[in-house]
Design a protein around this motif. Structure first.
Motif, PDB file in Angstrom:
ATOM      1  N   GLU A 111      -3.077 104.590  36.675  1.00 16.19           N
ATOM      2  CA  GLU A 111      -3.873 103.472  36.153  1.00 16.19           C
ATOM      3  C   GLU A 111      -4.468 102.610  37.267  1.00 16.19           C
ATOM      4  O   GLU A 111      -5.349 101.791  37.005  1.00 16.19           O
ATOM      5  CB  GLU A 111      -2.997 102.606  35.235  1.00 16.19           C
ATOM      6  N   LYS A 112      -3.974 102.805  38.496  1.00 17.81           N
ATOM      7  CA  LYS A 112      -4.443 101.956  39.598  1.00 17.81           C
ATOM      8  C   LYS A 112      -5.667 102.557  40.283  1.00 17.81           C
ATOM      9  O   LYS A 112      -6.038 103.701  40.039  1.00 17.81           O
ATOM     10  CB  LYS A 112      -3.324 101.787  40.640  1.00 17.81           C
ATOM     11  N   ASP A 113      -6.265 101.782  41.153  1.00 19.10           N
ATOM     12  CA  ASP A 113      -7.357 102.285  41.994  1.00 19.10           C
ATOM     13  C   ASP A 113      -6.835 103.499  42.763  1.00 19.10           C
ATOM     14  O   ASP A 113      -5.746 103.431  43.348  1.00 19.10           O
ATOM     15  CB  ASP A 113      -7.783 101.161  42.958  1.00 19.10           C
ATOM     16  N   PRO A 114      -7.575 104.640  42.721  1.00 18.53           N
ATOM     17  CA  PRO A 114      -7.027 105.885  43.308  1.00 18.53           C
ATOM     18  C   PRO A 114      -6.501 105.740  44.736  1.00 18.53           C
ATOM     19  O   PRO A 114      -5.395 106.209  45.034  1.00 18.53           O
ATOM     20  CB  PRO A 114      -8.218 106.837  43.247  1.00 18.53           C
ATOM     21  N   ALA A 115      -7.244 105.082  45.606  1.00 21.69           N
ATOM     22  CA  ALA A 115      -6.813 104.970  47.014  1.00 21.69           C
ATOM     23  C   ALA A 115      -5.514 104.174  47.105  1.00 21.69           C
ATOM     24  O   ALA A 115      -4.580 104.556  47.836  1.00 21.69           O
ATOM     25  CB  ALA A 115      -7.909 104.313  47.840  1.00 21.69           C
ATOM     26  N   THR A 116      -5.420 103.109  46.318  1.00 21.87           N
ATOM     27  CA  THR A 116      -4.195 102.301  46.322  1.00 21.87           C
ATOM     28  C   THR A 116      -3.016 103.123  45.790  1.00 21.87           C
ATOM     29  O   THR A 116      -1.937 103.146  46.383  1.00 21.87           O
ATOM     30  CB  THR A 116      -4.406 101.059  45.423  1.00 21.87           C
ATOM     31  N   ALA A 117      -3.257 103.819  44.687  1.00 20.18           N
ATOM     32  CA  ALA A 117      -2.188 104.633  44.070  1.00 20.18           C
ATOM     33  C   ALA A 117      -1.715 105.721  45.033  1.00 20.18           C
ATOM     34  O   ALA A 117      -0.509 105.966  45.161  1.00 20.18           O
ATOM     35  CB  ALA A 117      -2.699 105.259  42.781  1.00 20.18           C
TER      36      ALA A 117
END
Ligand code: 6PG
Length: 250
Positions: A111-117
């Motif tokens: 559910e998070k921003d891909p790079a952050t996840a």
């Protein structure tokens, strides 16, 4: 790389049963060795039967779930209750039916921003495996296979396929109009055991292209799965293996 093994299965149920027996054996060995079993689960439809079987009394009673740590090999960039979520699929088929401590479930935050996840998941792996440089050594990584030769979320031509440093990568998959999170090849190839689960006639062409006599597997993402020191197993149903030469004494 050690020699790969091809395990021919009658059908998807037989494949799930054989993979479940491998899971049981690997779990016992890992727990005897290090006190825990770390596995990265596959998404897609093929592993669902395996997860349901592991949740059935016949298998679930033979597994010390409090010593099992569940990770994912890839995830769709959607919330955990979304129909496309690999976590949700696993929760419905397995997690909701077994007594596993919630702290042993290490999901990718789709559910998070891909790079952050991806960065968060990499940190989770570093904390769990307590390793700074050496890639994480999963006891088992389960992988599926797409008809285009993709595995986990390593798609043909995707940036994630080129990742050589990070253990977790993201990619935008044009044909799916979707972002994905995935373990990278360095993380996959550092595992003690990698097992492909491949079922159905629709996979026979790609299985032949990867495992057939005159195949050139390196042209497909799945062909880059070559555990450095670990074992590689291919659980393949006989219809998916129609194009390759394997002993058919089922
Ligand atoms: C995913 C998977 C993917 C899958 C293959 C095969 O999240 O979709 O990890 O790599 O294993 O697409 O999918 P099927 O098992 O549904 O054929």
């Amino acid at each position: 790389m050690n020699e790969r093994e091809i395990i021919l299965c009658r059908d998807a149920d037989d494949l799930a049963r054989k993979a479940a027996e491998q899971w049981i054996a690997l779990t016992a060995a890992a727990i005897a060795g290090s006190g825990r079993f770390a596995v990265a689960l596959s998404g897609g439809s093929t592993p669902k039967i395996l997860y349901s079987l592991l949740a059935a009394p016949e298998f679930r009673e033979r597994i010390e779930w409090n010593r099992v740590h569940l990770f994912w090999g890839d995830e769709r960039c959607v919330p955990p209750d979304h129909a496309e979520s690999n976590y949700r699929m696993t929760r419905e088929a397995l997690l909701s039916k077994i007594a596993i401590p919630s702290e042993n479930i290490h999901r990718m935050a789709g559910e998070k921003d891909p790079a952050t996840a991806a960065a968060e998941y990499e940190q989770k792996l570093r904390n769990f495996f307590q390793t700074k440089d050496a890639a994480p050594r999963f006891d088992l990584i389960l992988l599926g296979l797409g008809e285009d030769g993709h595995t986990a979320s390593l798609f043909p031509g995707s940036t994630a396929l080129k990742e050589t440093v990070h253990w977790v990568a993201t990619s935008y998959v044009e044909r799916l109009h979707a972002h994905r999170l995935t373990l990278s090849l360095p993380a996959i190839n550092a595992a003690a055991q990698v097992s492909f689960l491949v079922a159905g006639e629709s996979k026979s062409a790609i299985v032949k292209a990867l495992l057939g006599q005159d195949s050139n597997p390196i042209q497909y993402p799945a062909g880059h799965v070559r555990p450095v020191t670990g074992e590689l197993s291919w659980f393949v149903t006989q219809d998916a293996a129609a194009g390759i030469a394997v002993p058919r004494n089922l």
